[in-house]
Design an enzyme around this catalytic site. Structure first.
Site, PDB file in Angstrom:
ATOM      1  N   GLU A 103       0.800  -1.221   0.000  1.00  0.00           N
ATOM      2  CA  GLU A 103       0.000   0.000   0.000  1.00  0.00           C
ATOM      3  C   GLU A 103       0.836   1.276   0.000  1.00  0.00           C
ATOM      4  O   GLU A 103       0.310   2.363  -0.239  1.00  0.00           O
ATOM      5  CB  GLU A 103      -0.937  -0.001   1.211  1.00  0.00           C
ATOM      6  CG  GLU A 103      -2.033  -1.051   1.096  1.00  0.00           C
ATOM      7  CD  GLU A 103      -2.937  -1.092   2.316  1.00  0.00           C
ATOM      8  OE1 GLU A 103      -2.509  -0.632   3.388  1.00  0.00           O
ATOM      9  OE2 GLU A 103      -4.069  -1.590   2.187  1.00  0.00           O
ATOM     10  N   GLU A 134       6.300 -22.119   7.820  1.00  0.00           N
ATOM     11  CA  GLU A 134       6.885 -21.306   8.898  1.00  0.00           C
ATOM     12  C   GLU A 134       7.896 -22.077   9.748  1.00  0.00           C
ATOM     13  O   GLU A 134       8.587 -21.494  10.568  1.00  0.00           O
ATOM     14  CB  GLU A 134       5.782 -20.773   9.806  1.00  0.00           C
ATOM     15  CG  GLU A 134       5.117 -21.818  10.678  1.00  0.00           C
ATOM     16  CD  GLU A 134       4.074 -21.194  11.604  1.00  0.00           C
ATOM     17  OE1 GLU A 134       4.153 -21.474  12.808  1.00  0.00           O
ATOM     18  OE2 GLU A 134       3.197 -20.449  11.132  1.00  0.00           O
TER      19      GLU A 134
END
Length: 322
Positions: A103, A134
């Protein structure tokens, strides 16, 4: 049967209770005593309970204001030397980092490389869970190598539980490569973690309404911290004039309208003139302001902005002085 909701305290408890040892010491994995009967509540009762818990988040983030400010100053120093802000996370934490990074360019006109997000499992993990990704610290280290992280970069690990191997592997490699590092988590940081990283941000939002569902309060706290961090960095690097996003690039109708309105507000001109200025500036609001205020063409306006380090106030004065 009517169940009463106990209200959370204004600030989350900063230390674990000494009277009961949890099965998992991580705050993010503990059970919330206020939601143990959530499955028996009415719909509005569930909404009220979640909302009451969410009210704790901003206060918890506020407790970390000094650490957030330190992280901002570290990032600004790195960016001014040509470095980058790089987020690293897995699951919800990784997605929030990638989202924040994505963004920044349309909002502040930055190079897409300035703020980046790394998520365990890669692009596929943004839309489909890759939970096993992960568990591999080596993959995190490899991602740092792939980004060619160096001494002018700041790498922020995001792991609400504080234990994600991928994130620890990435941060370890980033330090080996000379980068500054930080850690954002929502449980009690260890002494080793505090000593290892340049800054540790730990908003203690308390146990989740649904045990271990850290996309909830911990996710909200993470989003608030990242919003604050990246926004403040943009402000301090000249991407904002007053409180206006003057470095935005006009790439769609919405941003065209916003750009014109910013010029109308800052220059006191009508929309038709604002539109002409914006076109002459190549769709760059900051350039258009300097062009108008200093009677320059676009090329000279950009040159002076570059010399001023992008700070528009240094060239045309404070927004309130017009």
């Amino acid at each position: 049967m009517k169940l009463e909701l106990s209200q959370p305290t204004a600030k989350p408890v900063r230390k674990p209770t000494p009277t009961a040892r949890p099965l998992d010491a991580r705050l993010t994995e503990q059970r919330n005593p206020r939601s143990t009967r959530i499955d028996q509540l009415s719909t509005i009762g569930i909404v009220d309970l979640i909302n009451a818990e969410d009210r704790m988040v901003a206060a918890a983030v506020g407790e970390e204001r000094q650490q957030i400010a330190r992280a901002i100053d570290l990032v600004v120093t790195c960016v001014r030397k040509g470095g980058r802000l790089i987020y690293v996370g897995a699951g919800s934490s990784g997605r929030l980092g990638v989202l924040d990074a994505a963004e920044i360019p349309p909002t502040y006109g930055t190079d897409p490389g300035m703020v980046q997000g790394i998520i365990a499992g890669g692009h596929e993990a943004l839309v489909r869970s890759q939970e096993g990704a992960e568990d591999h610290p080596g993959d995190g280290a490899a991602a740092i190598d792939e980004k060619l992280v160096g001494k002018h970069d700041f790498v922020l690990g995001i792991a609400t539980s504080g234990t994600t191997p991928y994130v620890h592997g990435a941060l370890r490699r980033a330090r080996e490569r000379g980068a500054r590092t930080g850690f954002l988590l929502c449980t009690y940081p260890s002494e080793e973690m505090m000593k290892t990283h340049d800054v540790v941000i730990a908003p203690l939002v308390g146990p989740e309404v649904i045990t271990g569902s850290t996309r909830m309060k911990a996710g909200t706290a993470t989003k608030i911290v990242l919003n604050t961090l990246s926004t403040a960095v943009m402000v301090k690097t000249g991407k904002v004039y007053g409180n206006l996003m003057v470095d935005l690039q006009v790439t769609c109708q919405k941003l065209q309208d916003r750009g014109e309105r910013i010029l109308m507000d800052t220059l006191g001109v009508r929309r038709d003139k604002a539109a002409r200025l914006l076109e002459a500036s190549g769709g760059h609001v900051k350039t258009a302001i300097v062009m108008s205020r200093l009677s320059l063409d676009a090329h000279e306006a950009r040159r002076r902005l570059d010399r001023a380090g992008g700070s528009i106030a240094g060239l045309v004065g404070d927004l309130r002085s017009r």
